[in-house]
Design an enzyme around this catalytic site. Structure first.
Site, PDB file in Angstrom:
ATOM      1  N   ASP A 151      53.059  36.768  43.897  1.00 39.01           N
ATOM      2  CA  ASP A 151      52.041  37.385  44.743  1.00 39.01           C
ATOM      3  C   ASP A 151      52.639  37.982  46.012  1.00 39.01           C
ATOM      4  O   ASP A 151      52.132  38.981  46.533  1.00 39.01           O
ATOM      5  CB  ASP A 151      50.977  36.348  45.097  1.00 39.01           C
ATOM      6  CG  ASP A 151      50.204  35.889  43.874  1.00 39.01           C
ATOM      7  OD1 ASP A 151      49.735  36.754  43.106  1.00 39.01           O
ATOM      8  OD2 ASP A 151      50.082  34.669  43.665  1.00 39.01           O
ATOM      9  N   ASP A 340      32.884  44.139  44.713  1.00 42.42           N
ATOM     10  CA  ASP A 340      31.512  44.086  45.229  1.00 42.42           C
ATOM     11  C   ASP A 340      31.404  44.553  46.673  1.00 42.42           C
ATOM     12  O   ASP A 340      30.319  44.519  47.258  1.00 42.42           O
ATOM     13  CB  ASP A 340      30.927  42.680  45.085  1.00 42.42           C
ATOM     14  CG  ASP A 340      31.628  41.645  45.956  1.00 42.42           C
ATOM     15  OD1 ASP A 340      32.661  41.989  46.581  1.00 42.42           O
ATOM     16  OD2 ASP A 340      31.152  40.497  46.012  1.00 42.42           O
ATOM     17  N   ASP A 399      51.784  34.831  51.721  1.00 42.61           N
ATOM     18  CA  ASP A 399      52.764  35.183  52.740  1.00 42.61           C
ATOM     19  C   ASP A 399      52.135  35.172  54.130  1.00 42.61           C
ATOM     20  O   ASP A 399      50.953  35.512  54.304  1.00 42.61           O
ATOM     21  CB  ASP A 399      53.354  36.566  52.469  1.00 42.61           C
ATOM     22  CG  ASP A 399      54.452  36.533  51.420  1.00 42.61           C
ATOM     23  OD1 ASP A 399      54.728  35.431  50.880  1.00 42.61           O
ATOM     24  OD2 ASP A 399      55.035  37.594  51.135  1.00 42.61           O
TER      25      ASP A 399
END
Length: 422
Positions: A151, A340, A399
């Protein structure tokens, strides 16, 4: 409890046609284009904060194609296809404690078997990796930027890819792999490469974090928010530096994120996780939680939701989710929806460590949000500050971003990922 912010937000033609900050199109003109703050186009193609389909562009609440009017699937949150013939493969050899090397090799071989050219890019530092990602995104010969890592590396790529329209592919090879979980990317690198070759894309929201100079404040409608890191149009690409009108609004630093931004106890856990070499995956995060439990305490916190609703209380952690999980599958925002136009906010209130420990197992299932002492809200913009010495840091995508206070907001339709076909 669930806050006042509904998922659906009006429709119709919108109100208040005009020019936004720095010459951008103001709310309600329904065009979703124009100049961003500072007179430059938003990231890549007008899809960043303050431009295109970012905040204040005429596609927000009560205007244009706002959430809930039934038109996003065909327009704002469109799916599509790209003919993938050549990819730039960004790797981080240290990701997943070294497993990324094998994953990248397997993906590279599979791309070759499928007739896809691979341009391998690997920087000697995060800054050089980001610059290489920027060059790949700007190269018309590259059909997709593909990240082989975790990620954190995806977050680095987002700083240059967000809002450009260039699709982002993922070969999971990190510790948490929460982007991959959200978008159903196979953990096997060969199968993940097949997904990239398939070229099916989806449009998503992204989060944008902003740190301002002490005493500086952003506008109540998002005015003055810089257009985001890595923006196009000849703007300086210095890592973590805001551009355009943001500089005059006291913006010191900005960064995109794809999954969850957090502050509080989970920030301390993230600090600890990044210092642990073993074990890997979810077990590493769980061990960090155990090791940090002696520091478990609530912190005087002030949240401001959508510039209006103020919540002041002792809070143990605050998670602001564009997606559902962090830490390798912990469903901290189990109802979050990445298209959304809202961020889900989960707050763990004042709670002793024994009670918190009893709830820990329910985080992976998402059931803990129904427990006493947990509050949930939805908002487009969140300001957060915590009284702590030393300052608590805000983390996103695993991070560290910056010490609090920070602002966190959703930027609609700024993300584009290659995902498995439904």
């Amino acid at each position: 409890m669930r806050g006042d912010e509904p998922r659906a937000a009006g429709g119709g033609a919108g109100t208040g046609v005009g020019v936004g900050p720095g010459g951008g199109v103001g709310p309600g003109d329904g065009r979703g284009a124009g100049l961003g703050p500072g007179g430059v186009v938003g990231p890549g193609d007008g899809l960043g904060a303050g431009a295109g389909v970012g905040p204040g562009d005429g596609l927000g609440a009560g205007a244009g194609a706002g959430p809930g009017d039934g038109r996003e699937d065909a327009g704002l949150y469109a799916v599509g296809e790209v003919d993938v013939r050549r990819v730039a493969l960004l790797t981080n050899p240290a990701a997943g404690k070294g497993t990324a090397v094998a994953a990248a090799d397997a993906a590279r071989r599979r791309f070759g078997e499928r007739g896809v050219d691979v341009v391998s890019i690997q920087g000697a530092s995060p800054a050089s990796s980001r610059e290489l990602a920027a060059q790949a995104v700007a190269d018309d010969r590259i059909d997709a930027l593909v990240v082989c890592g975790g990620d954190g590396l995806i977050n680095l790529a987002l700083q240059e890819q967000a809002g450009t329209g260039t699709p982002l592919g993922i070969i999971p090879a990190g510790t948490g792999n929460d982007h991959a979980r959200e978008y159903r990317i196979p953990m096997d690198p060969r199968r993940a490469a097949d997904v990239v070759v398939g070229g099916f894309t989806t449009t998503t929201d992204l989060g944008l974090m902003t740190r301002r100079a002490p005493g500086a404040r952003g506008g109540a409608d998002g005015a003055g928010v810089a257009h985001g890191p890595g923006a196009r149009g000849g703007v300086d690409r210095a890592p973590g530096v805001a551009h355009g009108a943001g500089a005059s609004d006291g913006v010191v630093e900005q960064a995109w994120f794809g999954t969850i931004a957090c502050a509080g106890f989970d920030s301390l856990v993230s600090d600890r996780t990044n210092r642990i070499a073993w074990p890997t995956g979810r077990a590493r995060y769980n061990l960090a939680i155990v090791m940090e439990f002696l520091n478990f305490h609530s912190i005087p916190t002030r949240l401001v939701l959508d510039h209006e609703r103020v919540i002041e209380d002792h809070m143990t952690l605050v998670a602001m989710g564009n997606t559902r999980s962090y830490g390798g599958g912990m469903l901290i925002c189990p109802q979050a929806d990445h298209h959304d136009g809202l961020l889900d906010v989960t707050v763990l209130e004042r709670m002793n460590r024994f009670r918190a420990a009893a709830k820990f197992g329910t985080i992976f299932s998402g059931e803990f949000v129904n427990e006493p002492g947990i509050s949930t809200y939805r908002a487009r913009h969140i300001s957060i500050e915590m009284e702590s010495t030393p300052p608590i840091s805000c983390y996103a995508d695993g991070d560290r971003f910056a010490p609090l206070p920070v602002e966190v907001e959703v930027v609609r339709a700024a993300g584009r990922y290659i995902v498995p076909r439904p």
